[in-house]
Design a protein around this motif. Structure first.
Motif, PDB file in Angstrom:
ATOM      1  N   ALA A   1       0.878  -1.173   0.000  1.00  0.00           N
ATOM      2  CA  ALA A   1       0.000   0.000   0.000  1.00  0.00           C
ATOM      3  C   ALA A   1       0.913   1.220   0.000  1.00  0.00           C
ATOM      4  O   ALA A   1       1.589   1.497   1.002  1.00  0.00           O
ATOM      5  N   CYS A   2       0.961   1.931  -1.118  1.00  0.00           N
ATOM      6  CA  CYS A   2       1.779   3.143  -1.208  1.00  0.00           C
ATOM      7  C   CYS A   2       0.936   4.308  -0.721  1.00  0.00           C
ATOM      8  O   CYS A   2      -0.143   4.564  -1.258  1.00  0.00           O
ATOM      9  N   ILE A   3       1.431   5.007   0.290  1.00  0.00           N
ATOM     10  CA  ILE A   3       0.670   6.057   0.958  1.00  0.00           C
ATOM     11  C   ILE A   3       1.396   7.380   0.802  1.00  0.00           C
ATOM     12  O   ILE A   3       2.594   7.469   1.057  1.00  0.00           O
ATOM     13  N   LEU A   4       0.667   8.397   0.363  1.00  0.00           N
ATOM     14  CA  LEU A   4       1.227   9.748   0.306  1.00  0.00           C
ATOM     15  C   LEU A   4       0.513  10.618   1.344  1.00  0.00           C
ATOM     16  O   LEU A   4      -0.707  10.757   1.318  1.00  0.00           O
ATOM     17  N   ASN A   5       1.300  11.180   2.246  1.00  0.00           N
ATOM     18  CA  ASN A   5       0.785  12.144   3.210  1.00  0.00           C
ATOM     19  C   ASN A   5       1.360  13.515   2.861  1.00  0.00           C
ATOM     20  O   ASN A   5       2.479  13.847   3.249  1.00  0.00           O
ATOM     21  N   ALA A   6       0.586  14.299   2.110  1.00  0.00           N
ATOM     22  CA  ALA A   6       1.065  15.615   1.664  1.00  0.00           C
ATOM     23  C   ALA A   6       0.793  16.704   2.700  1.00  0.00           C
ATOM     24  O   ALA A   6       1.117  17.871   2.469  1.00  0.00           O
ATOM     25  N   ASN A   7       0.205  16.330   3.820  1.00  0.00           N
ATOM     26  CA  ASN A   7      -0.036  17.300   4.889  1.00  0.00           C
ATOM     27  C   ASN A   7       1.272  17.677   5.581  1.00  0.00           C
ATOM     28  O   ASN A   7       2.280  16.995   5.454  1.00  0.00           O
ATOM     29  N   GLU A   8       1.185  18.748   6.370  1.00  0.00           N
ATOM     30  CA  GLU A   8       2.350  19.157   7.157  1.00  0.00           C
ATOM     31  C   GLU A   8       2.583  18.234   8.350  1.00  0.00           C
ATOM     32  O   GLU A   8       3.712  18.012   8.773  1.00  0.00           O
ATOM     33  N   SER A   9       1.517  17.687   8.898  1.00  0.00           N
ATOM     34  CA  SER A   9       1.649  16.919  10.140  1.00  0.00           C
ATOM     35  C   SER A   9       1.494  15.426   9.906  1.00  0.00           C
ATOM     36  O   SER A   9       0.971  14.985   8.873  1.00  0.00           O
ATOM     37  N   GLU A  10       1.972  14.661  10.856  1.00  0.00           N
ATOM     38  CA  GLU A  10       1.959  13.207  10.785  1.00  0.00           C
ATOM     39  C   GLU A  10       0.543  12.666  10.657  1.00  0.00           C
ATOM     40  O   GLU A  10      -0.383  13.160  11.300  1.00  0.00           O
TER      41      GLU A  10
ATOM     42  N   ARG B   1       5.640  13.174   3.566  1.00  0.00           N
ATOM     43  CA  ARG B   1       6.390  11.957   3.299  1.00  0.00           C
ATOM     44  C   ARG B   1       5.481  10.932   2.621  1.00  0.00           C
ATOM     45  O   ARG B   1       4.261  11.005   2.729  1.00  0.00           O
ATOM     46  N   THR B   2       6.118   9.990   1.930  1.00  0.00           N
ATOM     47  CA  THR B   2       5.393   8.818   1.452  1.00  0.00           C
ATOM     48  C   THR B   2       5.871   7.608   2.236  1.00  0.00           C
ATOM     49  O   THR B   2       6.948   7.619   2.844  1.00  0.00           O
ATOM     50  N   LYS B   3       5.050   6.608   2.261  1.00  0.00           N
ATOM     51  CA  LYS B   3       5.473   5.319   2.830  1.00  0.00           C
ATOM     52  C   LYS B   3       4.945   4.219   1.927  1.00  0.00           C
ATOM     53  O   LYS B   3       3.755   4.189   1.604  1.00  0.00           O
TER      54      LYS B   3
END
Lengths: 126, 126, 126, 126
Positions: free
Chosen positions: D35-44, D70-72
């Motif tokens: 599962a490739c996850i993109l979190n483009a927000n500023e916070s975790e 970050r992405t994971k």
């Protein structure tokens, strides 16, 4: 959002094709066409599938159920009633459920020595 | 929902590429680029395809029909009028129908001895 | 609908990975990661790409243009400024355009003798 | 649109399967489900994954975090707590985040000598 609302009740898969030959151990490496269904609801989903062809009338409905909080990876290869899905023949499918589900389409093609894969989310309609 | 409402009238496929060589028996294993179209309506769909290139004006429209309650797995390889789609050349396509359809994009690449596959739902626009 | 409205202005691709090795003739069979972009508008689209990593700050924007009525199959392999995208490293990308475009993500992986392919429509945001 | 709004908080992947064998160098060519996850927000982003099976109750939640910007690329192979995901077993997953993310599903199958790939955008729910 409650889990009762996860997905859509009608999905379409415009691509369908069960390769007519296979290499490798059965059943994992048998060429297959799959509709992966997630029923995140508490109760069983009652599902009807209609299969569309290029040169003849649609066949169906095929009936199946997916228990609550379960997935089912349905191989079109296994559909029998009202009739099996022919191999090496282009088709498309319409999947209708009595409650929301999520549908993803996957094929494993092992006609040649090394298998190939494809997958896509199906198209949610309503 | 009636079956008259299944899909969208305009779809885009941003990826397109017909590999210029193939291995294996024709026509199944010929490298091809396909738009799989489902017309779940009762009546025939009249469809126009425009092909976009990187370095020249778009070509089209290509005209085709898909009968009611039928699917068509259209190979871009087979488009002839107004001109064939060149091999080994990046393109994109816009598919416009007079009534709702569902479109999925698939490629079989058999340039090497073992084929590779890709597929995705096309992008519905309106 | 006019062609000025085809697509979205912001797209995300959560998967990204340029395999570090390749088999077969260049550049067709070089392992690559591609964003296929369709600009069906009459005028040029000005596009910015931001690349996100697992363990460091995002890099970008990378700037490119796609002329009106054209497609561009952009290889992440070819991005140079502000810096190349490293091989064998997971990333994700955000693609922002000044007018609507359609984006599809494709990879050709030729690390082994026989290539593999994947593709999906990117995720439209707004 | 601000980057705080990029994506959805709930995603489903109806397909899931970790092939039980592999060819080629680890860990790149190990058969995996991602599962490739993109979190483009500023916070975790704080994320919970529930895994659904065909014949038993769902397992989860699995907890993970993805830092801001970050992405994971999460391999289901690596999930350990509350229990590992079994190999050669069909599953589906539901991914819930406390803020918007983008999720894409990818598999590398190296059971045979030449690897196969599939990918699709996951299904955004809310």
């Amino acid at each position: 959002m409650t889990k009762e609302q996860i997905g859509a009740k009608i999905w379409a898969i415009a691509e369908g094709y069960i390769p007519g030959s296979s290499h490798g151990p059965e059943p994992q490496m048998t060429s297959h066409e799959t509709a992966c269904i997630l029923n995140a609801n508490e109760s069983e989903a009652s599902i009807m599938i209609t299969v569309f062809y290029e040169d003849r009338e649609p066949i169906g409905p095929y009936h199946l159920t997916v228990r609550g909080r379960r997935t089912k990876h349905l191989r079109f290869n296994d559909l029998k009633d009202p009739e099996p899905v022919p191999r090496d023949t282009p088709f498309a499918s319409l999947i209708e459920s009595n409650q929301p589900i999520v549908v993803q389409h996957t094929r494993l093609d092992s006609r040649q020595a090394e298998n190939a894969l494809l997958s896509t989310i199906a198209f949610p309609i309503g």
